[in-house]
Design a protein around this motif. Structure first.
Motif, PDB file in Angstrom:
ATOM      1  N   TYR A 599       0.805  -1.241  -0.037  1.00  0.00           N
ATOM      2  CA  TYR A 599      -0.044   0.076   0.053  1.00  0.00           C
ATOM      3  C   TYR A 599       0.866   1.198   0.110  1.00  0.00           C
ATOM      4  CZ  TYR A 599      -3.317   3.511   1.708  1.00  0.00           C
ATOM      5  OH  TYR A 599      -3.790   4.803   1.776  1.00  0.00           O
ATOM      6  N   ASN A 600       1.941   1.349   0.730  1.00  0.00           N
ATOM      7  CA  ASN A 600       2.682   2.415   0.960  1.00  0.00           C
ATOM      8  C   ASN A 600       3.588   2.515  -0.295  1.00  0.00           C
ATOM      9  OD1 ASN A 600       1.906   3.074   3.415  1.00  0.00           O
ATOM     10  ND2 ASN A 600       3.321   1.893   4.505  1.00  0.00           N
ATOM     11  N   GLU A 601       3.954   1.629  -1.096  1.00  0.00           N
ATOM     12  CA  GLU A 601       4.739   1.644  -2.083  1.00  0.00           C
ATOM     13  C   GLU A 601       3.707   2.287  -3.190  1.00  0.00           C
ATOM     14  OE1 GLU A 601       5.764  -2.143  -3.190  1.00  0.00           O
ATOM     15  OE2 GLU A 601       7.769  -2.252  -1.602  1.00  0.00           O
ATOM     16  N   ARG A 602       2.624   1.860  -3.415  1.00  0.00           N
ATOM     17  CA  ARG A 602       1.696   2.691  -4.419  1.00  0.00           C
ATOM     18  C   ARG A 602       1.476   3.763  -4.020  1.00  0.00           C
ATOM     19  NH1 ARG A 602      -1.457   1.593  -8.742  1.00  0.00           N
ATOM     20  NH2 ARG A 602      -3.588   2.216  -8.590  1.00  0.00           N
ATOM     21  N   GLN A 603       1.148   4.245  -2.844  1.00  0.00           N
ATOM     22  CA  GLN A 603       0.667   5.376  -2.450  1.00  0.00           C
ATOM     23  C   GLN A 603       1.764   6.665  -2.051  1.00  0.00           C
ATOM     24  OE1 GLN A 603      -2.703   6.370  -2.098  1.00  0.00           O
ATOM     25  NE2 GLN A 603      -3.286   4.277  -2.783  1.00  0.00           N
ATOM     26  N   LEU A 604       3.138   6.177  -2.583  1.00  0.00           N
ATOM     27  CA  LEU A 604       4.252   6.936  -1.912  1.00  0.00           C
ATOM     28  C   LEU A 604       4.032   8.440  -2.358  1.00  0.00           C
ATOM     29  CD1 LEU A 604       7.022   7.257  -0.534  1.00  0.00           C
ATOM     30  CD2 LEU A 604       8.044   6.360  -2.971  1.00  0.00           C
ATOM     31  N   GLU A 605       3.777   8.675  -3.701  1.00  0.00           N
ATOM     32  CA  GLU A 605       3.760   9.864  -4.389  1.00  0.00           C
ATOM     33  C   GLU A 605       2.668  10.630  -3.626  1.00  0.00           C
ATOM     34  OE1 GLU A 605       5.197   8.684  -8.865  1.00  0.00           O
ATOM     35  OE2 GLU A 605       3.298   8.107  -8.091  1.00  0.00           O
ATOM     36  N   VAL A 606       1.391   9.759  -3.493  1.00  0.00           N
ATOM     37  CA  VAL A 606       0.398  10.570  -2.925  1.00  0.00           C
ATOM     38  C   VAL A 606       0.485  11.198  -1.420  1.00  0.00           C
ATOM     39  CG1 VAL A 606      -1.991  10.296  -2.077  1.00  0.00           C
ATOM     40  CG2 VAL A 606      -1.302   9.304  -4.330  1.00  0.00           C
ATOM     41  N   GLN A 607       1.398  10.357  -0.891  1.00  0.00           N
ATOM     42  CA  GLN A 607       1.548  10.456   0.722  1.00  0.00           C
ATOM     43  C   GLN A 607       2.483  11.899   0.842  1.00  0.00           C
ATOM     44  OE1 GLN A 607       3.283   6.756   1.918  1.00  0.00           O
ATOM     45  NE2 GLN A 607       1.397   5.893   2.507  1.00  0.00           N
ATOM     46  N   GLN A 608       3.554  12.051  -0.205  1.00  0.00           N
ATOM     47  CA  GLN A 608       4.272  13.114  -0.184  1.00  0.00           C
ATOM     48  C   GLN A 608       3.413  14.455  -0.556  1.00  0.00           C
ATOM     49  OE1 GLN A 608       7.117  12.358  -3.250  1.00  0.00           O
ATOM     50  NE2 GLN A 608       8.418  10.875  -1.947  1.00  0.00           N
ATOM     51  N   ILE A 609       2.494  14.115  -1.492  1.00  0.00           N
ATOM     52  CA  ILE A 609       1.764  15.404  -1.861  1.00  0.00           C
ATOM     53  C   ILE A 609       0.681  15.840  -0.605  1.00  0.00           C
ATOM     54  CG2 ILE A 609      -0.269  16.078  -3.109  1.00  0.00           C
ATOM     55  CD1 ILE A 609       0.832  14.148  -5.561  1.00  0.00           C
ATOM     56  N   MET A 610       0.294  14.879  -0.030  1.00  0.00           N
ATOM     57  CA  MET A 610      -0.709  15.450   1.008  1.00  0.00           C
ATOM     58  C   MET A 610      -0.068  15.464   2.146  1.00  0.00           C
ATOM     59  SD  MET A 610      -3.814  12.601   0.961  1.00  0.00           S
ATOM     60  CE  MET A 610      -5.316  12.729  -0.539  1.00  0.00           C
ATOM     61  N   SER A 611       0.906  14.782   2.633  1.00  0.00           N
ATOM     62  CA  SER A 611       1.861  15.502   3.790  1.00  0.00           C
ATOM     63  C   SER A 611       2.207  16.856   3.704  1.00  0.00           C
ATOM     64  CB  SER A 611       3.107  14.477   3.985  1.00  0.00           C
ATOM     65  OG  SER A 611       2.645  13.164   4.479  1.00  0.00           O
TER      66      SER A 611
END
Length: 695
Positions: A599-611
């Motif tokens: 999950y974290n691998e797939r969401q990595l870019e999203v997590q950067q954006i949202m953080s």
């Protein structure tokens, strides 16, 4: 002149059926193998028209004889296939899927399955694995076409001075025009219905008229034949599930098949027609109908159990099994009903038997559907499982909420979005996003009712909340920016809306592909101000579009709640649970469920954006995934005896309510209006230092 046997046409049939089988079994290089059906349409139009015109010219055409031939051709192999799917479906399918199979059996028996499947999932979608009779849509198209076509030819002969060419060309023009227009505006209807497909059968009819002058030159015949196979192979090798089809893209296989037939129209042949007459290829053509009927149920049932693409050995095994079964079917089931010593030679008895078969099988399908898939088949062996499935089946909120998409797209024209929560209160929050946002409606409704507040629902399928960004999904422009601008303007006009939830299947847009073992659906983002696709990645465009949306909402003094995506399972959750419960040796749930690492691998870019955005005053980030993994780090798909997903990625009502505690604090603040005096720090958002290192 009697219709002569054309061995090259059997060779062309072989090509048509093989590319379809290779496509469905995942053989590399055949991504457009679905065009084999279009080749069949051309062949069918040519042969049937030739037979009808021959009888009309002799003044002995009989509609009864015509339908006798159709019954002898279609029925003997079709009903054993239906019986096979019924037996295996009863063993494998849960109540919901078996109920759908019952509906499919009835529709297939009545030659209306194209209409049924048009209103269900798409031909290329994952749920097609649960429809082992999906391929019968093409039979339905042909039989519906042949209800009217013979009568039309007789009418033209008697009352329009046999001007077949004129009326067929007019019909081709209208049908092709409808296909080209419809593929971009009504893709489902265009794929499955007769009017947008009729031109393909009529292309063969034009050849049968003999109005196109014969070519005597051998080299010219070879050019036509080679050009024809080139067009077919071009479509087979370059088309994909994302190719808009049929429409103008269907012209390549249709024209290709027509050129091959035309190259040997005088029976003298070309070099390529002699190649097509090669005996092994001709035999495959002879059994092509059985091959077509048997291959898809075998593929569908195998994939239903496997949850992954076939490897080379498995593809070969299914192809060999199909060849063996189809040969036996052709020899011992099809052939006895045709030829000199055929079964049921009396036409009246044949019609009677056909009628009984249709009544019995459509009745069986109707009973399965009426009794909701006969869940007691499973309940007696696995107590409680059917009850779990029934709860999910009765969860119709998602279907009802999906109907609100139409309203969302009309907000720019003055439509008022649906409101959830407490009655007689002015909406103070709004939900924007795609179908994953829509799946959150039950929890927002529950929390809003608890706090005595209400909010607007402005969700739409495939519409992430991005500003200044448009997207091309599966080849179609979604007009994303136009819709989202209208939503923002609506919020701006309704000053009482002070909290906006932004939710979506984020990684689908940053990655450009869905999560799953063999999903070819693609999304391309672009700047709405540019006519051309941007050279920047989807992830960078998501960052820009979401940043603009957040900036705009903060500028309007709204509080922004960013909601992360739930884990994507990649396979239908009801199917996983049903098969794992009954066949644990075949279906290992632990291997199928994604881990938090994945999950974290797939969401990595999203997590950067949202953080990065969550650092801004006025922005809150809710991590819904924090409740969606168990202690082993595996995605959670059940809780308290209920399924948390409706399919492979959307939360069920139970799933939405399961993550509701994460939203309690936000709704408490909405109730207290504690954020109304906050002034967002827009300067941070506009500062280049906030830009993230998304690659």
């Amino acid at each position: 002149m009697p219709l002569k046997y054309r061995p090259d046409i059997d060779g062309l049939r072989a090509i048509a059926v093989l590319v379809v089988i290779f496509f469905h079994t995942g053989v590399p290089g055949f991504s457009g193998g679905f065009v084999g059906v279009d080749i069949f349409f051309v062949i069918s139009g040519f042969l049937i028209t030739s037979i009808i015109l021959k009888d009309i010219k002799k003044e002995n055409f009989s509609i009864a004889l015509f339908y006798e031939r159709r019954i002898r051709r279609i029925f003997p192999a079709l009903f054993p296939v239906i019986t096979f799917t019924l037996i295996i479906g009863a063993l494998l399918f849960d109540a919901k899927v078996f109920k759908d199979l019952g509906h499919s059996i009835t529709a297939t028996t009545l030659f209306s399955s194209n209409i049924l499947f048009c209103h269900e999932s798409g031909y290329f979608s994952a749920p097609s694995l649960q429809k082992p009779l999906l391929h019968t849509w093409s039979l339905a198209v042909e039989e519906q076409f042949y209800i009217f076509f013979p009568l039309a030819l007789v009418f033209i002969h008697r009352y329009l001075k046999s001007r077949y060419q004129l009326w067929i060309l007019i019909s081709i023009s209208l049908s092709l025009g409808a296909s080209i227009y419809g593929v971009y505006h009504y893709p489902g209807v265009t794929f499955y219905f007769v009017p947008p497909r009729a031109w393909e059968l009529l292309a063969g009819s034009i050849l049968a008229l003999g109005v196109i002058p014969n070519v005597s030159s051998a080299w010219l015949k070879n050019i036509f034949a080679i050009s024809g196979i080139g067009l077919i192979m071009y479509s087979v090798c370059t088309y994909t599930e994302a190719t808009p089809f049929p429409g103008h893209n269907a012209m390549a296989p249709v024209v290709g098949a027509s050129l091959i037939i035309y190259s040997n129209i005088d029976g003298k042949g070309s070099f390529f027609s002699r190649l097509l007459s090669f005996t092994p290829l001709g035999f495959i053509g002879l059994i092509s109908y059985s091959l077509y009927l048997w291959h898809w149920p075998l593929v569908a049932f195998a994939k239903y159990l496997m949850f992954r693409p076939f490897n080379g050995y498995e593809s070969a095994g299914i192809i060999i099994a199909t060849l063996v079964i189809s040969t036996l079917s052709w020899k011992y089931i099809e052939q006895p009903f045709r030829g000199k010593q055929m079964l049921l030679p009396d036409r009246q008895r044949l019609f009677y038997a056909a009628g009984v078969l249709m009544i019995v099988f459509s009745g069986i399908g109707g009973l399965i559907h009426l009794f909701n898939g006969m869940g007691y088949r499973i309940e007696r062996l696995y107590p409680g499982m059917n009850a779990t499935m029934q709860k999910l089946k009765q969860d119709t909120l998602g279907v009802e909420h999906a109907k609100w998409d139409v309203i969302t797209k009309k907000i720019g024209q003055g439509a008022i979005p649906p409101i959830v929560g407490a009655r007689d209160t002015t909406p103070s929050f709004a939900l924007l996003g795609d179908s994953h946002a829509r799946a959150l409606i039950p929890l927002l409704t529950q929390e809003a009712l608890k706090k005595g507040v209400s909010g607007y629902i402005m969700t739409s399928n495939d519409h992430p909340p991005l500003l200044g960004i448009d997207q091309i999904s599966d080849g179609y422009d979604q007009h994303l920016n136009k819709t989202n601008n209208a939503l923002v303007q609506f919020i701006e006009q309704h000053k009482k809306v002070k909290t906006v939830f932004l939710a979506a299947r984020w990684a689908r847009y940053t990655k450009g592909v869905q999560y799953g073992p063999e999903d070819a659906f693609t999304i391309h983002l672009k700047e709405s101000s540019s006519e051309k696709n941007s050279l920047r990645t989807n992830a960078l465009l998501v960052q820009e579009g979401l940043s603009r949306m957040v900036a705009k909402l903060l500028d309007m003094k709204c509080r922004v709640i960013l909601v992360t995506a739930v884990p994507e399972i990649g396979n239908e959750v009801p199917r996983i649970i049903s098969l794992h419960t009954r066949f644990p040796m075949l279906v290992n749930m632990d291997e199928l469920l994604p881990t938090i690492k994945k999950y974290n691998e797939r969401q990595l870019e999203v997590q950067q954006i949202m953080s990065g955005l969550a650092q801004l005053q006025g922005v809150t980030l809710i991590h819904v995934e924090s409740r969606m993994f168990d202690e082993k780090g595996k995605a959670r798909i059940m809780a308290d005896g209920e399924m948390l997903y409706n399919d492979d990625d959307h939360l069920s009502t139970a799933g939405a309510l399961y993550v509701a505690p994460l939203f309690e604090k936000v709704f408490k603040e909405i109730e207290n209006k504690s954020n109304k005096a906050d002034r967002p720090e827009l300067s941070k958002l506009r500062n280049s230092s906030v830009r993230l290192s998304v690659k």
